[in-house]
Design a protein around this motif. Structure first.
Motif, PDB file in Angstrom:
ATOM      1  N   MET A   1       0.838  -1.184   0.000  1.00 57.66           N
ATOM      2  CA  MET A   1       0.000   0.000   0.000  1.00 57.66           C
ATOM      3  C   MET A   1       0.888   1.254   0.000  1.00 57.66           C
ATOM      4  O   MET A   1       1.823   1.352   0.769  1.00 57.66           O
ATOM      5  CB  MET A   1      -0.874  -0.010   1.266  1.00 57.66           C
ATOM      6  N   THR A   2       0.599   2.176  -0.868  1.00 60.58           N
ATOM      7  CA  THR A   2       1.375   3.409  -0.930  1.00 60.58           C
ATOM      8  C   THR A   2       0.621   4.527  -0.223  1.00 60.58           C
ATOM      9  O   THR A   2      -0.604   4.524  -0.144  1.00 60.58           O
ATOM     10  CB  THR A   2       1.644   3.819  -2.386  1.00 60.58           C
ATOM     11  N   ASP A   3       1.388   5.472   0.277  1.00 56.95           N
ATOM     12  CA  ASP A   3       0.772   6.633   0.909  1.00 56.95           C
ATOM     13  C   ASP A   3       0.172   7.523  -0.172  1.00 56.95           C
ATOM     14  O   ASP A   3       0.699   7.624  -1.270  1.00 56.95           O
ATOM     15  CB  ASP A   3       1.826   7.436   1.681  1.00 56.95           C
ATOM     16  N   ARG A   4      -0.920   8.185   0.212  1.00 59.55           N
ATOM     17  CA  ARG A   4      -1.509   9.161  -0.706  1.00 59.55           C
ATOM     18  C   ARG A   4      -0.577  10.362  -0.822  1.00 59.55           C
ATOM     19  O   ARG A   4       0.084  10.723   0.136  1.00 59.55           O
ATOM     20  CB  ARG A   4      -2.866   9.624  -0.156  1.00 59.55           C
ATOM     21  N   PRO A   5      -0.539  10.982  -1.981  1.00 57.30           N
ATOM     22  CA  PRO A   5       0.251  12.213  -2.112  1.00 57.30           C
ATOM     23  C   PRO A   5      -0.277  13.266  -1.136  1.00 57.30           C
ATOM     24  O   PRO A   5      -1.468  13.282  -0.809  1.00 57.30           O
ATOM     25  CB  PRO A   5       0.016  12.647  -3.559  1.00 57.30           C
ATOM     26  N   LYS A   6       0.610  14.139  -0.709  1.00 51.37           N
ATOM     27  CA  LYS A   6       0.238  15.194   0.231  1.00 51.37           C
ATOM     28  C   LYS A   6       0.478  16.546  -0.423  1.00 51.37           C
ATOM     29  O   LYS A   6       1.581  16.814  -0.896  1.00 51.37           O
ATOM     30  CB  LYS A   6       1.053  15.077   1.506  1.00 51.37           C
ATOM     31  N   ILE A   7      -0.570  17.353  -0.429  1.00 58.16           N
ATOM     32  CA  ILE A   7      -0.448  18.713  -0.927  1.00 58.16           C
ATOM     33  C   ILE A   7      -0.665  19.650   0.241  1.00 58.16           C
ATOM     34  O   ILE A   7      -1.631  19.513   0.993  1.00 58.16           O
ATOM     35  CB  ILE A   7      -1.442  18.996  -2.059  1.00 58.16           C
ATOM     36  N   GLU A   8       0.275  20.572   0.399  1.00 59.99           N
ATOM     37  CA  GLU A   8       0.181  21.597   1.436  1.00 59.99           C
ATOM     38  C   GLU A   8       0.113  22.939   0.736  1.00 59.99           C
ATOM     39  O   GLU A   8       0.953  23.251  -0.107  1.00 59.99           O
ATOM     40  CB  GLU A   8       1.397  21.537   2.354  1.00 59.99           C
ATOM     41  N   LEU A   9      -0.894  23.725   1.084  1.00 60.55           N
ATOM     42  CA  LEU A   9      -1.030  25.070   0.534  1.00 60.55           C
ATOM     43  C   LEU A   9      -0.523  26.054   1.570  1.00 60.55           C
ATOM     44  O   LEU A   9      -1.014  26.094   2.691  1.00 60.55           O
ATOM     45  CB  LEU A   9      -2.494  25.362   0.195  1.00 60.55           C
ATOM     46  N   LEU A  10       0.489  26.813   1.194  1.00 63.63           N
ATOM     47  CA  LEU A  10       1.016  27.855   2.069  1.00 63.63           C
ATOM     48  C   LEU A  10       0.232  29.129   1.791  1.00 63.63           C
ATOM     49  O   LEU A  10       0.075  29.537   0.638  1.00 63.63           O
ATOM     50  CB  LEU A  10       2.503  28.072   1.819  1.00 63.63           C
ATOM     51  N   THR A  11      -0.274  29.748   2.852  1.00 63.85           N
ATOM     52  CA  THR A  11      -1.210  30.844   2.730  1.00 63.85           C
ATOM     53  C   THR A  11      -0.981  31.860   3.834  1.00 63.85           C
ATOM     54  O   THR A  11      -0.074  31.711   4.646  1.00 63.85           O
ATOM     55  CB  THR A  11      -2.655  30.278   2.763  1.00 63.85           C
ATOM     56  N   ARG A  12      -1.816  32.891   3.853  1.00 60.75           N
ATOM     57  CA  ARG A  12      -1.840  33.829   4.982  1.00 60.75           C
ATOM     58  C   ARG A  12      -3.240  34.409   5.071  1.00 60.75           C
ATOM     59  O   ARG A  12      -3.990  34.414   4.091  1.00 60.75           O
ATOM     60  CB  ARG A  12      -0.782  34.910   4.870  1.00 60.75           C
ATOM     61  N   ALA A  13      -3.580  34.876   6.251  1.00 65.29           N
ATOM     62  CA  ALA A  13      -4.901  35.451   6.493  1.00 65.29           C
ATOM     63  C   ALA A  13      -5.141  36.619   5.550  1.00 65.29           C
ATOM     64  O   ALA A  13      -4.243  37.409   5.276  1.00 65.29           O
ATOM     65  CB  ALA A  13      -5.015  35.905   7.946  1.00 65.29           C
ATOM     66  N   GLY A  14      -6.357  36.710   5.025  1.00 68.74           N
ATOM     67  CA  GLY A  14      -6.732  37.813   4.163  1.00 68.74           C
ATOM     68  C   GLY A  14      -6.329  37.655   2.708  1.00 68.74           C
ATOM     69  O   GLY A  14      -6.568  38.546   1.900  1.00 68.74           O
ATOM     70  N   CYS A  15      -5.747  36.539   2.351  1.00 68.30           N
ATOM     71  CA  CYS A  15      -5.285  36.299   0.974  1.00 68.30           C
ATOM     72  C   CYS A  15      -6.432  35.675   0.170  1.00 68.30           C
ATOM     73  O   CYS A  15      -6.722  34.489   0.327  1.00 68.30           O
ATOM     74  CB  CYS A  15      -4.059  35.381   0.997  1.00 68.30           C
ATOM     75  N   THR A  16      -7.081  36.483  -0.672  1.00 66.07           N
ATOM     76  CA  THR A  16      -8.224  35.963  -1.429  1.00 66.07           C
ATOM     77  C   THR A  16      -7.795  34.956  -2.498  1.00 66.07           C
ATOM     78  O   THR A  16      -8.518  33.997  -2.762  1.00 66.07           O
ATOM     79  CB  THR A  16      -9.028  37.103  -2.078  1.00 66.07           C
ATOM     80  N   ILE A  17      -6.623  35.162  -3.080  1.00 60.06           N
ATOM     81  CA  ILE A  17      -6.120  34.191  -4.066  1.00 60.06           C
ATOM     82  C   ILE A  17      -5.885  32.850  -3.372  1.00 60.06           C
ATOM     83  O   ILE A  17      -6.160  31.787  -3.934  1.00 60.06           O
ATOM     84  CB  ILE A  17      -4.836  34.706  -4.735  1.00 60.06           C
ATOM     85  N   CYS A  18      -5.381  32.901  -2.137  1.00 53.58           N
ATOM     86  CA  CYS A  18      -5.136  31.676  -1.371  1.00 53.58           C
ATOM     87  C   CYS A  18      -6.446  30.926  -1.122  1.00 53.58           C
ATOM     88  O   CYS A  18      -6.496  29.697  -1.241  1.00 53.58           O
ATOM     89  CB  CYS A  18      -4.473  32.009  -0.036  1.00 53.58           C
ATOM     90  N   LYS A  19      -7.493  31.661  -0.774  1.00 56.16           N
ATOM     91  CA  LYS A  19      -8.792  31.019  -0.522  1.00 56.16           C
ATOM     92  C   LYS A  19      -9.320  30.340  -1.772  1.00 56.16           C
ATOM     93  O   LYS A  19      -9.837  29.228  -1.718  1.00 56.16           O
ATOM     94  CB  LYS A  19      -9.799  32.052  -0.012  1.00 56.16           C
ATOM     95  N   LYS A  20      -9.184  31.000  -2.911  1.00 55.29           N
ATOM     96  CA  LYS A  20      -9.636  30.407  -4.178  1.00 55.29           C
ATOM     97  C   LYS A  20      -8.822  29.165  -4.510  1.00 55.29           C
ATOM     98  O   LYS A  20      -9.370  28.156  -4.962  1.00 55.29           O
ATOM     99  CB  LYS A  20      -9.540  31.424  -5.313  1.00 55.29           C
TER     100      LYS A  20
END
Length: 86
Positions: A1-20
């Motif tokens: 069994m392989t681990d699922r890929p992990k995606i981490e989104l680096l963001t900051r509060a108030g970042c509308t592009i980050c929310k999208k």
């Protein structure tokens, strides 16, 4: 069994592009079968880990795939699909 890929989104509060970007990644997570987390670089710095903000803070959002930078400012969806298919 392989681990699922992990995606981490680096963001900051108030970042509308980050929310999208997070909303789109959340949709893709169900389709492409990866784990998704989000990290606020400012909160991480305040908690004693300034490295993420120092390295990535000027080009958020940043998408990390299994800990490596994949894209920033926007999702490179064709490339992401190809990389996750491997």
């Amino acid at each position: 069994m392989t681990d699922r890929p992990k995606i981490e989104l680096l963001t900051r509060a108030g970042c509308t592009i980050c929310k999208k970007a997070y909303a789109r990644l959340a949709e893709l997570a169900g389709e492409l079968d990866f784990d998704l987390t989000a990290t606020d670089v400012d909160a991480a710095a305040a908690a004693g880990n300034p490295g993420l903000r120092a390295e990535f803070g000027d080009r958020l959002p940043v998408i990390l795939l299994d800990g490596r930078e994949h894209s920033y400012w926007e999702i490179d969806e064709p490339r992401l699909r190809a990389d996750l298919a491997r």
